[in-house]
Design a protein around this motif. Sequence first.
Motif: not given
Length: 123
Positions: A49-51, A84-87, A96-97, A106-109
């Motif tokens: 998905p494009r931001v 962007r979180t997985p949800d 750091d995160r 960690i899952a996400g983008e």
Amino acid sequence: MNTSVASPTWLRVAVHSLRTATTVAALTLLVGFGAVSNVSSMRPADPAPRVDMSSGPLDAMMEQNRCSVTGFDRDVVPTQAIVRTPDGATELVSFDRGWAVFSGEIAGELVAVCLGPSERDGL
């Protein structure tokens, strides 16, 4: 005297070479057709998905926190990141995160890295 007629050496070499070349060609075609079959049966990956960088809240968050989607010079160390979180939620997090998201821990983008609010903004 030997009455049996021996085939000439060049003929034996030619037949052996032809048989070897045919075998190699057949194996090459077999591998090639197998590769084409595997490639053609693969589904293209769903596009990420494009931001939309001009979207209201995200644009404001990026401006307030001096964010960049391409990064900064080597001597500039970001303090925050937008991920962007997985949800599908967009969050301002510590650098750091953000790095953990970027590296796949960690899952996400990772959307952008940020310097944080400027001192003139009172923070």
